[in-house]
Motif scaffolding. Structure first.
Motif, PDB file in Angstrom:
ATOM      1  N   THR A  30       0.874  -1.116  -0.021  1.00 51.31           N
ATOM      2  CA  THR A  30       0.037   0.000  -0.049  1.00 51.31           C
ATOM      3  C   THR A  30       0.907   1.356   0.008  1.00 51.31           C
ATOM      4  O   THR A  30       0.680   2.146  -0.743  1.00 51.31           O
ATOM      5  N   LEU A  31       1.976   1.050   0.818  1.00 53.59           N
ATOM      6  CA  LEU A  31       2.652   2.359   0.850  1.00 53.59           C
ATOM      7  C   LEU A  31       3.471   2.834  -0.469  1.00 53.59           C
ATOM      8  O   LEU A  31       3.548   3.646  -1.060  1.00 53.59           O
ATOM      9  N   ILE A  32       4.071   1.571  -1.143  1.00 50.42           N
ATOM     10  CA  ILE A  32       4.837   1.500  -2.516  1.00 50.42           C
ATOM     11  C   ILE A  32       3.653   2.226  -3.526  1.00 50.42           C
ATOM     12  O   ILE A  32       3.771   3.158  -4.200  1.00 50.42           O
ATOM     13  N   PHE A  95      14.049   7.745  -8.212  1.00 52.12           N
ATOM     14  CA  PHE A  95      14.008   6.742  -7.120  1.00 52.12           C
ATOM     15  C   PHE A  95      14.007   5.220  -7.791  1.00 52.12           C
ATOM     16  O   PHE A  95      13.384   4.943  -8.736  1.00 52.12           O
ATOM     17  N   ILE A  96      14.705   4.309  -7.190  1.00 44.76           N
ATOM     18  CA  ILE A  96      14.464   3.029  -7.253  1.00 44.76           C
ATOM     19  C   ILE A  96      13.919   2.147  -6.259  1.00 44.76           C
ATOM     20  O   ILE A  96      15.140   2.455  -5.080  1.00 44.76           O
ATOM     21  N   ILE A  97      12.953   1.714  -6.002  1.00 45.81           N
ATOM     22  CA  ILE A  97      12.452   0.873  -4.963  1.00 45.81           C
ATOM     23  C   ILE A  97      12.789  -0.632  -5.121  1.00 45.81           C
ATOM     24  O   ILE A  97      12.344  -1.261  -6.107  1.00 45.81           O
ATOM     25  N   ALA A  98      13.594  -1.110  -4.068  1.00 52.15           N
ATOM     26  CA  ALA A  98      13.627  -2.743  -4.151  1.00 52.15           C
ATOM     27  C   ALA A  98      12.778  -3.109  -3.022  1.00 52.15           C
ATOM     28  O   ALA A  98      12.934  -2.901  -1.912  1.00 52.15           O
ATOM     29  N   ASP A  99      11.568  -3.611  -3.720  1.00 58.37           N
ATOM     30  CA  ASP A  99      10.741  -4.130  -2.834  1.00 58.37           C
ATOM     31  C   ASP A  99      10.885  -5.946  -2.422  1.00 58.37           C
ATOM     32  O   ASP A  99      10.882  -6.783  -3.155  1.00 58.37           O
ATOM     33  N   THR A 100      11.708  -5.874  -1.166  1.00 57.88           N
ATOM     34  CA  THR A 100      11.987  -7.187  -0.767  1.00 57.88           C
ATOM     35  C   THR A 100      10.998  -7.928   0.310  1.00 57.88           C
ATOM     36  O   THR A 100      10.638  -7.176   1.046  1.00 57.88           O
ATOM     37  N   PRO A 101      10.937  -9.098   0.065  1.00 60.64           N
ATOM     38  CA  PRO A 101      10.251 -10.158   0.874  1.00 60.64           C
ATOM     39  C   PRO A 101      10.839 -10.065   2.259  1.00 60.64           C
ATOM     40  O   PRO A 101      11.848 -10.065   2.547  1.00 60.64           O
ATOM     41  N   PRO A 189       5.555   8.629  11.815  1.00 61.91           N
ATOM     42  CA  PRO A 189       4.271   8.067  11.909  1.00 61.91           C
ATOM     43  C   PRO A 189       3.536   8.351  10.503  1.00 61.91           C
ATOM     44  O   PRO A 189       3.300   9.482  10.074  1.00 61.91           O
ATOM     45  N   ILE A 190       2.863   7.295   9.980  1.00 60.03           N
ATOM     46  CA  ILE A 190       2.332   7.443   8.842  1.00 60.03           C
ATOM     47  C   ILE A 190       0.842   6.548   8.774  1.00 60.03           C
ATOM     48  O   ILE A 190       0.809   5.477   9.444  1.00 60.03           O
ATOM     49  N   SER A 191       0.017   7.023   7.733  1.00 59.67           N
ATOM     50  CA  SER A 191      -0.799   5.985   7.135  1.00 59.67           C
ATOM     51  C   SER A 191      -0.922   5.882   6.043  1.00 59.67           C
ATOM     52  O   SER A 191      -1.327   6.755   5.001  1.00 59.67           O
ATOM     53  N   ALA A 192      -0.282   4.582   5.225  1.00 63.30           N
ATOM     54  CA  ALA A 192       0.048   4.565   3.779  1.00 63.30           C
ATOM     55  C   ALA A 192      -1.637   4.695   3.201  1.00 63.30           C
ATOM     56  O   ALA A 192      -1.446   4.917   1.979  1.00 63.30           O
TER      57      ALA A 192
END
Length: 428
Positions: A30-32, A95-101, A189-192
């Motif tokens: 959700t954040l991504i 930006f490059i996001i590496a979405d890691t498990p 502190p966030i709400s994605a």
């Protein structure tokens, strides 16, 4: 070649690589999705499809996690390497996001995704607080020397924006981080789902005075994280054009791993030890005035010295010492365990050699930081300290000093499969 230009003349936009980590329900997807949406990095038809899918599922909100579901389903089918890369840009930075498990059985995948990251983004669910997984992610990011870390306390809307909940998690994580090598830490502190403090500041957190997540990502200073003192230029390819126009051209192509290269600099070519002076530096079809990490350039030398792939160009009085005995932390990536006396291929920068495992000193428990010195082998996804002996000297630095010349991969010679990733402590 024309007048040399500086890198700023090419309009290069600053690039930030960051790796996300978090357990399945912490809201990482959700954040991504929120970052992609608010940076206008998705097409209208994609957004319409996500909105339609959200309505069909009976949601009264747009499920932004669906923007990354395609990548997740590929992962579940076993047809990707369990690290999904996403690209987006704002007017000030790419930006490059590496979405890691995040599961423990995917430690090797997180190591892969975070090894080149400038920043690590760890999500925690405000309702759950810090978990064993959160600590493990922080340990791995610290081990990989990721210089900046953000702890995003997500789902604050589900704890009524409680300052007390945020402060408790903030204090607990900060205390834990003192045991690790984390030079820069930000807790946000966030709400994605709602978008609070992701791109725009939230009115729900009047007690929070720090930056929004996007502001921090746009402004975190990463240029000084790279080694701009010790010149390291591993040669990847010798450029000898066959055309008559450039028949005298001879250049050495590669990516700058450290330091700043300029025409006129006196350099040494290793391992031969031959010295020369930089005649010019080319980027595409232009000559530039300087090169620095992580630029990929072609270097021309004044003298016709023997240079080939696997060699390294460095400064005369500041060169790495050739080493055959390597002390390193290794993440093991295959089912067959790593054992002493094992022989493997090793790839370090642009040089390939053979290596033998002399000794396994300990296995590191990434949850408790306990060092098991009785271990006789390293299993899949385990990390340990290992002594290697290589057939030819490697031109390396400690990983803490240079993440490029301080890292390597181990390869099974029979299958060609990468079986381990290493971070050099020191070499003799």
């Amino acid at each position: 070649m024309g007048t040399p230009q500086t890198s700023s003349d090419h309009g290069q936009m600053d690039l930030l690589r960051f790796a996300t980590a978090g357990s399945v329900d912490d809201g990482k997807s959700t954040l991504i999705g929120r970052l992609l949406l608010d940076s206008k990095s998705i097409f209208e038809d994609q957004l319409e499809a996500v909105e339609a899918s959200s309505v069909s599922k009976g949601y009264d909100y747009t499920d932004l996690a669906l923007l990354t579901d395609g990548l997740r389903s590929e992962r579940e089918q076993g047809i990707t390497i369990d690290v999904a890369y996403r690209y987006f840009a704002t007017p000030s930075r790419k930006f490059i996001i590496a979405d890691t498990p995040g599961h423990i059985q995917y430690t090797r995948n997180m190591v892969t995704g975070a090894s080149t990251a400038d920043l690590g983004l760890v999500l925690v669910d405000a309702r759950q607080g810090l978990t064993e997984q959160s600590r493990r992610h922080a340990v791995l990011l610290s081990l990989l020397r990721v210089p900046h870390l953000v702890l995003a306390v997500n789902k604050m809307d589900l704890v009524d924006w409680s300052e007390e909940v945020y402060e408790k998690i903030h204090k607990e994580f900060t205390t834990f981080a003192t045991k690790l090598n984390i030079p820069d830490l930000e807790v946000i502190p966030i709400s994605a789902l709602q978008g609070d403090n992701v791109v725009t500041r939230s009115e729900n957190t009047p007690w929070y005075s720090g930056p929004t997540l996007m502001h921090h990502l746009e402004h975190v200073h990463v240029a000084s994280d790279r080694d701009l003192v010790d010149v390291r230029f591993p040669v990847q390819f010798v450029v000898r054009p066959k055309s008559d126009e450039f028949h005298d051209y001879r250049g050495y192509a590669g990516m700058v791993a450290g330091g700043v290269l300029k025409p006129g600099d006196e350099v040494v070519v290793l391992p031969s030890g031959m010295t020369s002076t930089i005649q010019g530096i080319d980027l595409f079809d232009q000559e530039i005035a300087e090169a620095f990490p992580p630029m990929s350039v072609t270097v021309r030398l004044e003298d016709d010295v023997d240079v080939s792939r696997g060699d390294m160009i460095a400064r005369v009085n500041n060169a790495p010492k050739p080493s055959q005995d390597i002390d390193a932390m290794i993440c093991w990536m295959t089912n067959e365990p790593l054992r002493p006396r094992q022989k493997l291929a090793i790839k370090h920068t642009t040089r390939t050699a053979r290596a033998m495992v002399k000794d396994i000193q300990y296995r590191l428990d990434v949850n408790s930081l306990h060092r098991d010195q009785d271990t006789k082998e390293l299993g899949l996804n385990e990390i340990g300290r290992v002594q290697l002996r290589t057939t030819v000297p490697l031109l390396c630095d400690p990983y803490s000093k240079n993440r490029t010349t301080g890292s390597f991969i181990l390869i099974d010679e029979a299958t060609g499969v990468t079986v381990g990733a290493g971070m050099i402590n020191n070499a003799t």
